[in-house]
Design a protein around this motif. Structure first.
Motif, PDB file in Angstrom:
ATOM      1  N   ARG A   1     -47.531  23.455  17.031  1.00 22.74           N
ATOM      2  CA  ARG A   1     -46.521  23.391  18.103  1.00 22.74           C
ATOM      3  C   ARG A   1     -45.239  24.078  17.628  1.00 22.74           C
ATOM      4  NH1 ARG A   1     -50.373  22.498  19.962  1.00 22.74           N
ATOM      5  NH2 ARG A   1     -51.172  20.886  21.346  1.00 22.74           N
ATOM      6  N   PRO A   2     -44.557  24.774  18.533  1.00 23.40           N
ATOM      7  CA  PRO A   2     -43.335  25.478  18.135  1.00 23.40           C
ATOM      8  C   PRO A   2     -42.333  24.559  17.447  1.00 23.40           C
ATOM      9  CG  PRO A   2     -43.918  25.973  20.417  1.00 23.40           C
ATOM     10  CD  PRO A   2     -44.877  24.941  19.952  1.00 23.40           C
ATOM     11  N   GLY A   3     -42.209  23.344  17.967  1.00 24.30           N
ATOM     12  CA  GLY A   3     -41.220  22.420  17.424  1.00 24.30           C
ATOM     13  C   GLY A   3     -41.520  21.990  15.998  1.00 24.30           C
ATOM     14  N   ASP A   4     -42.760  22.195  15.571  1.00 30.81           N
ATOM     15  CA  ASP A   4     -43.135  21.817  14.199  1.00 30.81           C
ATOM     16  C   ASP A   4     -42.993  22.990  13.241  1.00 30.81           C
ATOM     17  OD1 ASP A   4     -43.780  19.374  15.242  1.00 30.81           O
ATOM     18  OD2 ASP A   4     -45.905  19.879  15.572  1.00 30.81           O
ATOM     19  N   MET A   5     -42.548  24.149  13.774  1.00 28.02           N
ATOM     20  CA  MET A   5     -42.408  25.325  12.922  1.00 28.02           C
ATOM     21  C   MET A   5     -41.006  25.348  12.322  1.00 28.02           C
ATOM     22  SD  MET A   5     -45.255  26.892  13.252  1.00 28.02           S
ATOM     23  CE  MET A   5     -45.368  28.659  13.176  1.00 28.02           C
ATOM     24  N   THR A   6     -40.878  26.004  11.164  1.00 29.22           N
ATOM     25  CA  THR A   6     -39.535  26.183  10.582  1.00 29.22           C
ATOM     26  C   THR A   6     -39.310  27.669  10.321  1.00 29.22           C
ATOM     27  OG1 THR A   6     -40.503  25.949   8.410  1.00 29.22           O
ATOM     28  CG2 THR A   6     -39.585  23.946   9.413  1.00 29.22           C
ATOM     29  N   GLY A   7     -38.068  28.017  10.096  1.00 26.31           N
ATOM     30  CA  GLY A   7     -37.736  29.416   9.824  1.00 26.31           C
ATOM     31  C   GLY A   7     -37.562  30.187  11.112  1.00 26.31           C
ATOM     32  N   HIS A   8     -37.669  31.498  11.034  1.00 25.25           N
ATOM     33  CA  HIS A   8     -37.379  32.426  12.137  1.00 25.25           C
ATOM     34  C   HIS A   8     -38.733  32.870  12.683  1.00 25.25           C
ATOM     35  CE1 HIS A   8     -36.004  36.070  14.148  1.00 25.25           C
ATOM     36  NE2 HIS A   8     -34.753  35.755  13.902  1.00 25.25           N
ATOM     37  N   VAL A   9     -39.252  32.110  13.702  1.00 31.29           N
ATOM     38  CA  VAL A   9     -40.639  32.272  14.150  1.00 31.29           C
ATOM     39  C   VAL A   9     -40.654  32.440  15.658  1.00 31.29           C
ATOM     40  CG1 VAL A   9     -42.767  30.943  14.435  1.00 31.29           C
ATOM     41  CG2 VAL A   9     -41.582  30.921  12.246  1.00 31.29           C
ATOM     42  N   ASP A  10     -41.548  33.261  16.186  1.00 31.98           N
ATOM     43  CA  ASP A  10     -41.705  33.430  17.640  1.00 31.98           C
ATOM     44  C   ASP A  10     -43.194  33.377  18.000  1.00 31.98           C
ATOM     45  OD1 ASP A  10     -39.253  34.886  16.714  1.00 31.98           O
ATOM     46  OD2 ASP A  10     -38.986  35.141  18.868  1.00 31.98           O
ATOM     47  N   TYR A  11     -43.465  32.737  19.160  1.00 37.45           N
ATOM     48  CA  TYR A  11     -44.766  32.868  19.829  1.00 37.45           C
ATOM     49  C   TYR A  11     -44.513  33.703  21.086  1.00 37.45           C
ATOM     50  CZ  TYR A  11     -47.189  29.094  17.257  1.00 37.45           C
ATOM     51  OH  TYR A  11     -47.793  28.313  16.289  1.00 37.45           O
ATOM     52  N   HIS A  12     -45.431  34.634  21.359  1.00 40.48           N
ATOM     53  CA  HIS A  12     -45.323  35.500  22.539  1.00 40.48           C
ATOM     54  C   HIS A  12     -46.621  35.365  23.327  1.00 40.48           C
ATOM     55  CE1 HIS A  12     -42.437  37.865  19.893  1.00 40.48           C
ATOM     56  NE2 HIS A  12     -43.282  37.385  18.989  1.00 40.48           N
ATOM     57  N   LEU A  13     -46.569  34.954  24.591  1.00 39.32           N
ATOM     58  CA  LEU A  13     -47.768  34.854  25.439  1.00 39.32           C
ATOM     59  C   LEU A  13     -47.588  35.815  26.605  1.00 39.32           C
ATOM     60  CD1 LEU A  13     -50.485  33.528  26.009  1.00 39.32           C
ATOM     61  CD2 LEU A  13     -49.271  31.760  27.312  1.00 39.32           C
ATOM     62  N   PHE A  14     -48.345  36.919  26.592  1.00 38.33           N
ATOM     63  CA  PHE A  14     -48.170  37.982  27.588  1.00 38.33           C
ATOM     64  C   PHE A  14     -49.478  38.312  28.281  1.00 38.33           C
ATOM     65  CE2 PHE A  14     -43.946  40.000  27.535  1.00 38.33           C
ATOM     66  CZ  PHE A  14     -43.323  39.134  26.653  1.00 38.33           C
ATOM     67  N   LYS A  15     -49.353  38.791  29.533  1.00 43.39           N
ATOM     68  CA  LYS A  15     -50.552  39.228  30.261  1.00 43.39           C
ATOM     69  C   LYS A  15     -51.224  40.320  29.449  1.00 43.39           C
ATOM     70  CE  LYS A  15     -48.917  38.050  34.866  1.00 43.39           C
ATOM     71  NZ  LYS A  15     -48.248  38.547  36.085  1.00 43.39           N
TER      72      LYS A  15
ATOM     73  N   ALA B   1     -44.096  35.135  28.290  1.00 46.59           N
ATOM     74  CA  ALA B   1     -43.138  34.122  27.859  1.00 46.59           C
ATOM     75  C   ALA B   1     -43.018  34.147  26.334  1.00 46.59           C
ATOM     76  CB  ALA B   1     -43.602  32.741  28.310  1.00 46.59           C
ATOM     77  N   VAL B   2     -41.825  33.779  25.845  1.00 47.13           N
ATOM     78  CA  VAL B   2     -41.595  33.773  24.391  1.00 47.13           C
ATOM     79  C   VAL B   2     -40.867  32.477  24.036  1.00 47.13           C
ATOM     80  CG1 VAL B   2     -40.516  34.972  22.420  1.00 47.13           C
ATOM     81  CG2 VAL B   2     -41.354  36.289  24.383  1.00 47.13           C
ATOM     82  N   ILE B   3     -41.276  31.838  22.934  1.00 45.37           N
ATOM     83  CA  ILE B   3     -40.482  30.731  22.377  1.00 45.37           C
ATOM     84  C   ILE B   3     -40.035  31.200  20.992  1.00 45.37           C
ATOM     85  CG2 ILE B   3     -42.567  29.551  21.556  1.00 45.37           C
ATOM     86  CD1 ILE B   3     -39.267  27.828  22.534  1.00 45.37           C
ATOM     87  N   SER B   4     -38.747  31.164  20.771  1.00 49.07           N
ATOM     88  CA  SER B   4     -38.166  31.652  19.509  1.00 49.07           C
ATOM     89  C   SER B   4     -37.557  30.477  18.771  1.00 49.07           C
ATOM     90  CB  SER B   4     -37.092  32.700  19.814  1.00 49.07           C
ATOM     91  OG  SER B   4     -37.645  33.733  20.605  1.00 49.07           O
ATOM     92  N   ILE B   5     -38.097  30.157  17.618  1.00 52.43           N
ATOM     93  CA  ILE B   5     -37.580  29.064  16.809  1.00 52.43           C
ATOM     94  C   ILE B   5     -36.527  29.666  15.879  1.00 52.43           C
ATOM     95  CG2 ILE B   5     -38.133  27.301  15.094  1.00 52.43           C
ATOM     96  CD1 ILE B   5     -39.327  26.888  17.973  1.00 52.43           C
ATOM     97  N   ARG B   6     -35.318  29.101  15.958  1.00 57.69           N
ATOM     98  CA  ARG B   6     -34.227  29.636  15.131  1.00 57.69           C
ATOM     99  C   ARG B   6     -33.580  28.486  14.374  1.00 57.69           C
ATOM    100  NH1 ARG B   6     -36.798  33.254  16.293  1.00 57.69           N
ATOM    101  NH2 ARG B   6     -36.231  35.240  17.333  1.00 57.69           N
TER     102      ARG B   6
END
Lengths: 21, 181
Positions: free
Chosen positions: B60-74, B126-131
């Protein structure tokens, strides 16, 4: 044309289907 | 390397579009690596069941640390401003306090996969960027048509049920290209 639409509850329901595992 | 989505299996529920999930991590060691070379393909899918199967394996994004992104695109749209589908459009950018990323990311992608935005072909991904400070959720669309941008905002507010003081901004990709901050 028609669009394939799912609301959140339907998607959550399908999460438990054996096919999703 | 990218692999197209397999056909929905017997009894599976197809999605309106196929999607591809990507991951990127920025660190001291790869700061100079080009953005597109830093994108790692995870998987692509064509049905609800294929999505849940992949999703169940992913941190899950919230469990990630550091400068991380998930990208979900068509499928067929690269998660980059320069892609033909993206370059004339922009993205809604939502700043999230720590602790909201996983829930909001799930709500956003379920709304996207389920065609809840009702704007035809407009949605790109959509993108979630963990910062380190706030996390950033964004939804990219093709054009800069004001009516479409407003309609997307209204659906975002409905499906994400964000805290009242949440900051939401629309940024066109051409502005992003000029932004040197």
């Amino acid at each position: 044309g028609t669009r394939i639409v799912y609301d959140r509850s339907r998607l959550m329901q399908l999460r438990n289907s054996p096919l999703a595992r | 390397t990218f692999r197209p989505a397999p056909k929905p299996g017997e009894g599976e529920h197809p999605l309106q579009y196929n999607y591809a999930l990507w991951f990127s991590r920025r660190s001291q060691s790869n700061k100079t690596v080009r953005y597109d070379q830093n994108l790692k393909f995870i998987a692509s899918f064509a049905s609800v069941e294929q999505f849940w199967n992949i999703y169940s394996y992913i941190v899950r994004p919230g469990d990630m640390t550091g400068h991380v992104d998930y990208h979900l695109f068509k499928e067929g749209i690269r998660p980059m401003w320069e892609d033909d589908a993206n370059k004339h459009g922009g993205k809604w950018v939502i700043r999230l306090k720590k602790g909201l990323a996983s829930r909001c990311w799930e709500n956003l992608i379920l709304a996207m996969l389920g065609e809840q935005f009702m704007v035809g072909e407009e949605i790109c991904g959509a993108v979630i960027s963990i910062r380190f400070q706030d996390d950033i959720l964004s939804l990219w669309n093709r054009s800069n048509d004001q009516a479409i941008i407003s309609r997307i905002r209204d659906t975002l507010q409905r499906v994400l049920n964000l805290p009242p003081n949440t900051i939401m901004d629309y940024k066109s990709h051409t502005d992003s290209l000029k932004d040197t901050s």
